[in-house]
Design a protein around this motif. Structure first.
Motif, PDB file in Angstrom:
ATOM      1  N   PRO A   1       0.812  -1.218   0.000  1.00  0.00           N
ATOM      2  CA  PRO A   1       0.000   0.000   0.000  1.00  0.00           C
ATOM      3  C   PRO A   1       0.842   1.264   0.000  1.00  0.00           C
ATOM      4  CG  PRO A   1       0.039  -0.974   2.186  1.00  0.00           C
ATOM      5  CD  PRO A   1       0.745  -1.946   1.272  1.00  0.00           C
ATOM      6  N   VAL A   2       0.370   2.253  -0.768  1.00  0.00           N
ATOM      7  CA  VAL A   2       0.971   3.586  -0.791  1.00  0.00           C
ATOM      8  C   VAL A   2      -0.062   4.558  -0.237  1.00  0.00           C
ATOM      9  CG1 VAL A   2       1.954   5.410  -2.226  1.00  0.00           C
ATOM     10  CG2 VAL A   2       2.400   3.005  -2.780  1.00  0.00           C
ATOM     11  N   VAL A   3       0.242   5.183   0.887  1.00  0.00           N
ATOM     12  CA  VAL A   3      -0.648   6.143   1.518  1.00  0.00           C
ATOM     13  C   VAL A   3      -0.210   7.537   1.077  1.00  0.00           C
ATOM     14  CG1 VAL A   3      -1.579   7.032   3.680  1.00  0.00           C
ATOM     15  CG2 VAL A   3      -0.941   4.614   3.499  1.00  0.00           C
ATOM     16  N   ALA A   4      -1.026   8.181   0.258  1.00  0.00           N
ATOM     17  CA  ALA A   4      -0.686   9.497  -0.294  1.00  0.00           C
ATOM     18  C   ALA A   4      -1.481  10.572   0.443  1.00  0.00           C
ATOM     19  CB  ALA A   4      -0.988   9.543  -1.789  1.00  0.00           C
ATOM     20  N   LEU A   5      -0.766  11.409   1.183  1.00  0.00           N
ATOM     21  CA  LEU A   5      -1.367  12.479   1.975  1.00  0.00           C
ATOM     22  C   LEU A   5      -0.516  13.723   1.847  1.00  0.00           C
ATOM     23  CD1 LEU A   5      -1.919  10.526   5.326  1.00  0.00           C
ATOM     24  CD2 LEU A   5      -3.677  11.023   3.632  1.00  0.00           C
ATOM     25  N   TYR A   6      -1.099  14.870   2.180  1.00  0.00           N
ATOM     26  CA  TYR A   6      -0.264  16.050   2.375  1.00  0.00           C
ATOM     27  C   TYR A   6       0.526  15.842   3.662  1.00  0.00           C
ATOM     28  CZ  TYR A   6      -3.134  18.620  -1.046  1.00  0.00           C
ATOM     29  OH  TYR A   6      -3.784  19.034  -2.173  1.00  0.00           O
ATOM     30  N   SER A   7       1.753  16.320   3.668  1.00  0.00           N
ATOM     31  CA  SER A   7       2.608  16.168   4.845  1.00  0.00           C
ATOM     32  C   SER A   7       1.918  16.630   6.121  1.00  0.00           C
ATOM     33  CB  SER A   7       3.902  16.963   4.641  1.00  0.00           C
ATOM     34  OG  SER A   7       4.602  17.108   5.854  1.00  0.00           O
ATOM     35  N   THR A   8       1.257  17.782   6.045  1.00  0.00           N
ATOM     36  CA  THR A   8       0.640  18.335   7.246  1.00  0.00           C
ATOM     37  C   THR A   8      -0.457  17.441   7.803  1.00  0.00           C
ATOM     38  OG1 THR A   8      -0.432  20.306   8.157  1.00  0.00           O
ATOM     39  CG2 THR A   8      -1.034  19.714   5.919  1.00  0.00           C
TER      40      THR A   8
ATOM     41  N   LEU B   1       7.526  24.235   2.452  1.00  0.00           N
ATOM     42  CA  LEU B   1       6.663  25.418   2.414  1.00  0.00           C
ATOM     43  C   LEU B   1       5.612  25.267   1.307  1.00  0.00           C
ATOM     44  CD1 LEU B   1       9.524  28.043   2.754  1.00  0.00           C
ATOM     45  CD2 LEU B   1       7.828  27.492   4.511  1.00  0.00           C
ATOM     46  N   VAL B   2       4.352  25.534   1.658  1.00  0.00           N
ATOM     47  CA  VAL B   2       3.290  25.344   0.665  1.00  0.00           C
ATOM     48  C   VAL B   2       2.740  26.651   0.117  1.00  0.00           C
ATOM     49  CG1 VAL B   2       2.585  23.150   1.677  1.00  0.00           C
ATOM     50  CG2 VAL B   2       1.426  25.236   2.366  1.00  0.00           C
ATOM     51  N   GLY B   3       2.980  27.779   0.808  1.00  0.00           N
ATOM     52  CA  GLY B   3       2.526  29.043   0.264  1.00  0.00           C
ATOM     53  C   GLY B   3       1.352  29.631   0.995  1.00  0.00           C
ATOM     54  N   ALA B   4       0.310  30.004   0.227  1.00  0.00           N
ATOM     55  CA  ALA B   4      -0.734  30.895   0.723  1.00  0.00           C
ATOM     56  C   ALA B   4      -1.650  30.280   1.769  1.00  0.00           C
ATOM     57  CB  ALA B   4      -1.570  31.400  -0.455  1.00  0.00           C
ATOM     58  N   ASP B   5      -1.692  28.957   1.901  1.00  0.00           N
ATOM     59  CA  ASP B   5      -2.543  28.356   2.927  1.00  0.00           C
ATOM     60  C   ASP B   5      -1.978  28.552   4.331  1.00  0.00           C
ATOM     61  OD1 ASP B   5      -4.669  27.542   1.403  1.00  0.00           O
ATOM     62  OD2 ASP B   5      -3.849  25.565   0.989  1.00  0.00           O
ATOM     63  N   GLY B   6      -0.695  28.878   4.420  1.00  0.00           N
ATOM     64  CA  GLY B   6      -0.148  29.324   5.691  1.00  0.00           C
ATOM     65  C   GLY B   6       0.186  28.245   6.695  1.00  0.00           C
ATOM     66  N   PRO B   7       0.244  28.620   7.975  1.00  0.00           N
ATOM     67  CA  PRO B   7       0.843  27.767   9.011  1.00  0.00           C
ATOM     68  C   PRO B   7       0.155  26.429   9.220  1.00  0.00           C
ATOM     69  CG  PRO B   7      -0.227  29.701   9.991  1.00  0.00           C
ATOM     70  CD  PRO B   7      -0.155  29.938   8.520  1.00  0.00           C
ATOM     71  N   THR B   8      -1.134  26.326   8.942  1.00  0.00           N
ATOM     72  CA  THR B   8      -1.794  25.039   9.137  1.00  0.00           C
ATOM     73  C   THR B   8      -1.442  24.028   8.050  1.00  0.00           C
ATOM     74  OG1 THR B   8      -3.749  25.831   7.941  1.00  0.00           O
ATOM     75  CG2 THR B   8      -3.757  26.063  10.349  1.00  0.00           C
ATOM     76  N   HIS B   9      -0.878  24.497   6.950  1.00  0.00           N
ATOM     77  CA  HIS B   9      -0.651  23.610   5.812  1.00  0.00           C
ATOM     78  C   HIS B   9       0.821  23.427   5.436  1.00  0.00           C
ATOM     79  CE1 HIS B   9      -4.942  23.804   5.408  1.00  0.00           C
ATOM     80  NE2 HIS B   9      -4.939  23.089   4.300  1.00  0.00           N
TER      81      HIS B   9
END
Length: 635
Positions: free
Chosen positions: A385-392, A421-429
Motif C-alpha cells: 500500500p501507498v498512503v498518499a497524503l499532504y505532509s501536514t 513550504l506550501v505558500g498561501a494556505d499558511g501555518p496550518t498547511h
C-alpha cells in the motif's frame, strides 16, 4: 448608491435589513469573493456555497457576543466579509495579508484557529462547558461539512456532547448529499414547524398529559415518540444524530434565507445539543464552480469571465502529477500495489490510478488515522500500500504510523505531498515538521528527491523495500526534466556528490539541492569553493560520505526546508558527535515558529532559503559583506 456590504460596520446591523436587502447582500458577497479569489486564488466553491447560511447565522447568533466555529475554515470568506474585513479582503492569503482561514489574532469574530478538518464540534463543546462553568449565556454554534464528519474526532465530540447535554448547536453543511426535491421540501417544512415555539410547547404539554393518564399513558407516550422518530427517519437521516443524543432538524435548503432564519430563531430558544442539517450547493452563483466544484475547491488565479485557470508559465509537470503518473505505471507491473488517500483524490494526483485500477484505490474520507492502519492491514496480507497524503495531514495519524506500521516493520509507503513550504494556505498547511516527527521512529526510512527523476527512483526504491518508507516532495512544479530512459532504484542510505569544493560542503535535502547548487555557483565569484551533496536520505544518512566530507573540508552546511529542531541538520550533528568528528556545522532551515502565509518564493527569500539568502549567510560566516552578493540566477 453604495453597496449594502460597504455600509455594514458590524454583523449586528444584519438584524435591521429586510429579506430583500439580505438577498442583495448575498449577491454582493458572492461578487466580492469571486473577484478577489480570481486574483489571489483560494477556496472558492465552498465559500460560495455558504453565503446565505453565513448571513442567517450572523443575524441570529451575532459574533462576537456568540461563538460561530467554522470547521476547516475553507468556507469562511463570507464570514470575514461580514465581520469588518472588507477593506483588507484583497490581501486574502497574501504575505502580510488576511488568512484564508479563521484566525483568532486577526479578529475577535474568529473564536478558534482552524485549517485541519473535524475539530469544530470538540472545540465548540469545550467552549460550551467553559461558558457554563463561568455562568455565561452566549450561544455556541459549530458549522461542519458532511466531508468532515468522516473523521473520528467529529464523532468523539458528538458522543460527549450528547452525554453532557450542553446547549450546543451543530450545523451540518451538506453539499454532497442528493435528496429528492419533494422530500426535501417536506422535510424542510416539518423541521421548521417542529422547532417552532408553539410545537415545542404543545409537545411538552402533551407528554405531561400522557404521563398522567392512568394505565395507558406511558404506552401512548412511547407510541407517539416512535411515530415521531419513524417520520423523521423516513424523511431525513436524523436518526444517526438522535442516537448520539442530539435533537435533529432538517434538511433545510441552505439558500433559502427565510427558511434558515426561521429555523435558527427557533432552535436558538431550545436547550441541549441540537443538529441543524442544511443542504447547500458548492460554487453557488458562479457557473464554472457549480459545474466543477472539485477544481474550484482550492484554486489558483483564474479568468473571472470564463473560469479558465491561469496557466503555469514554466510548463513543467508538478511533482504531484509526476508521482501520480509513475505510481500508475508501477501498479501496472505490480498487482500488489494499492493507493490510499484521505479525501484528496485530485490533490494527491491519484486520479489516473483510480481510473485504471479502481479495485486497488481507496479514498477513506477525512480519516487519516484509519488510512494508515487500513494500509497496515493490507501490508500484513502481502500487499504494497501507498498512503498518499499532504505532509501536514499525516501529523494526525502519528500514533498509527508508530504503532501500526513501524512497530510491526510493515512495507507501507507514505507519499508526502506538500513537503516543505506550501505558500498561501499558511501555518496550518506548511509541511515543515515531517522530517522532525518521523526521524525518531525505528524501522522507518525517510527520503527527499531533488527532482522528478529522483522522485521516480525513490518511489521504486520504496516499493522494493521490506519495511516502512516515507518520502516527501514539494508543492509546485519540477525542473522540467524528461523521464529517464531507465528508472533504477537507489541504494538506501547513499547520497550523491554533485560538485566538489575545498572550503566546505553543503549537505542539502530535497528541493534545497537546486538552491544549494545555485548558491555554490554564486559563491565561486567570491572565491569560496563549496562542495554540494544531495543527501537523498534523511534516515539513514550516508555516514561514509558525510564523515569523509566533514573531515576533508572542516565545514558542513546543512540545508533543509524543515524546522531546524530535530530535522535533517540535527541528524547530521548527531552523526558527527557519535563518530567523534570535530567540524564546524552551519545549519540552515526554518526557525522555531509557525511560518506565515505567502508564496513559496517569498517565504524562501524571507527565511534565507533561496540561493541569494544561502549565499549571504555563507558570506557573512566567512566575514564577507553580504551586500556584495549577486545571485547566480541573474548573472
Amino acid at each position: 448608491m453604495s453597496r449594502i456590504l460597504e455600509r455594514l460596520e458590524s454583523p449586528a446591523e444584519l438584524k435591521d435589513l429586510s429579506l430583500t436587502e439580505l438577498a442583495t447582500l448575498a449577491q454582493e458577497i458572492r461578487e466580492e469573493i469571486i473577484g478577489t479569489v480570481s486574483q489571489t486564488g483560494g477556496h472558492l466553491a465552498s465559500s460560495l456555497g455558504v453565503v446565505e447560511l453565513t448571513i442567517a447565522l450572523q443575524r441570529v447568533f451575532t459574533t462576537p457576543d456568540n461563538n460561530i466555529l467554522w470547521d476547516v475554515g475553507h468556507q469562511a470568506y463570507a464570514h470575514k466579509l461580514l465581520t469588518g474585513r472588507l477593506d483588507r479582503f484583497a490581501t486574502l492569503r497574501q504575505l502580510n495579508g488576511i488568512s484564508g482561514f479563521p484566525k483568532r489574532s486577526e479578529s475577535p469574530h474568529d473564536c478558534f484557529d482552524v485549517g485541519h478538518s473535524s475539530t469544530s464540534i470538540s472545540a465548540a463543546l469545550g467552549m460550551a462547558a467553559a461558558r457554563d462553568l463561568k455562568k455565561d449565556d452566549e450561544k455556541v454554534v459549530a458549522v461542519i461539512g458532511d466531508g468532515s464528519l468522516t473523521a473520528g474526532l467529529a464523532f468523539e465530540g458528538m458522543n460527549q456532547a450528547g452525554h453532557l447535554k450542553k446547549n450546543l448547536i451543530v450545523v451540518i453543511n451538506d453539499n454532497e448529499m442528493s435528496i429528492s426535491p419533494n422530500v426535501g421540501a417536506l422535510s424542510s417544512f416539518l423541521s421548521r414547524k417542529m422547532t417552532s415555539e408553539f410545537f415545542l410547547r404543545f409537545k411538552k404539554e402533551t407528554e405531561n398529559a400522557l404521563n398522567h393518564v392512568p394505565r395507558f399513558g406511558k404506552d401512548l407516550l412511547n407510541l407517539a415518540r416512535r411515530a415521531e422518530e419513524s417520520l423523521k427517519g423516513f424523511l431525513t437521516p436524523g436518526m444517526l444524530f438522535e442516537a448520539f443524543g442530539f435533537d435533529y432538524f432538517g434538511p433545510i435548503d441552505g439558500h433559502q434565507l427565510e427558511d434558515l432564519l426561521e429555523t435558527f430563531q427557533n432552535v436558538s430558544r431550545m436547550k441541549g445539543p441540537i443538529v441543524v442539517h442544511v443542504l447547500t450547493r458548492k460554487g453557488k452563483g458562479y457557473p464554472p464552480a457549480e459545474t466543477n466544484p472539485a477544481l474550484f475547491h482550492g484554486v489558483g488565479p483564474f479568468d473571472r469571465e470564463t473560469g479558465a485557470i491561469a496557466s503555469d508559465k514554466s510548463g513543467a509537470k508538478s511533482y504531484t502529477a509526476v508521482f501520480g503518473q509513475y505510481l500508475a505505471e508501477l501498479a501496472q507491473a505490480d498487482p500488489r500495489i494499492t493507493a490510499i488517500t484521505a479525501a484528496m483524490l485530485e490533490g494527491t494526483g491519484l486520479k489516473e490510478f483510480a481510473e485504471r485500477f479502481p479495485e486497488r484505490f481507496y479514498d477513506v474520507g477525512i480519516a487519516e488515522q484509519h488510512a494508515v492502519t487500513f494500509a497496515a492491514g493490507q501490508a500484513c496480507k502481502g500487499l504494497r500500500p501507498v498512503v498518499a497524503l499532504y505532509s501536514t495531514f499525516l501529523q494526525r495519524a502519528y500514533d498509527n504510523v508508530l504503532h501500526d506500521v513501524c512497530l510491526q516493520n510493515l512495507p507501507v509507503t507514505f507519499a508526502l505531498d506538500r513537503g516543505g513550504l506550501v505558500g498561501a494556505d499558511g501555518p496550518t498547511h506548511h509541511g515543515v515538521f515531517d522530517l522532525s516527527y518521523l526521524r525518531n521512529l525505528p524501522n522507518l526510512t525517510i527520503a527527499a528527491p531533488r527532482d522528478e527523476n529522483e522522485l521516480r527512483r525513490i518511489m521504486k526504491t520504496a516499493l522494493l523495500h521490506e519495511g516502512p518508507f516515507a518520502y516527501r516532495y514539494p508543492r509546485g512544479n519540477g525542473l522540467g526534466l524528461e523521464p529517464a530512459a531507465s528508472i533504477e532504484p537507489l541504494p538506501i542510505g547513499r547520497g550523491e556528490k554533485l560538485c566538489d569544493g575545498a572550503d566546505g560542503v553543503i549537505f542539502a535535502a530535497g528541493v534545497m539541492v537546486e538552491e544549494a547548487l545555485k548558491a555554490a555557483e554564486t559563491l565561486l565569484a567570491h572565491e569560496i569553493s563549496l562542495a554540494v551533496v544531495d543527501a537523498r536520505f534523511i534516515k539513514p544518512l550516508d555516514q561514509e560520505l558525510l564523515t569523509s566530507e566533514a573531515i576533508r573540508t572542516g565545514l558542513v552546511i546543512t540545508l533543509e526546508e524543515n524546522v531546524l529542531q530535530g530535522g535533517f541538520g540535527s541528524a547530521v550533528l548527531e552523526l558527527l558527535a557519535d563518530e567523534g568528528i570535530t567540524a564546524r556545522v552551519l545549519r540552515l532551515g526554518l526557525p522555531d515558529k509557525f511560518i506565515e502565509q505567502g508564496s513559496q518564493a517569498e517565504l524562501r527569500s524571507l527565511y534565507g532559503l533561496d540561493a541569494k539568502g544561502i549565499s549571504q549567510t555563507v558570506l557573512e560566516y566567512f566575514g564577507t559583506p553580504a551586500t556584495t552578493v549577486h545571485s547566480a540566477e541573474n548573472n
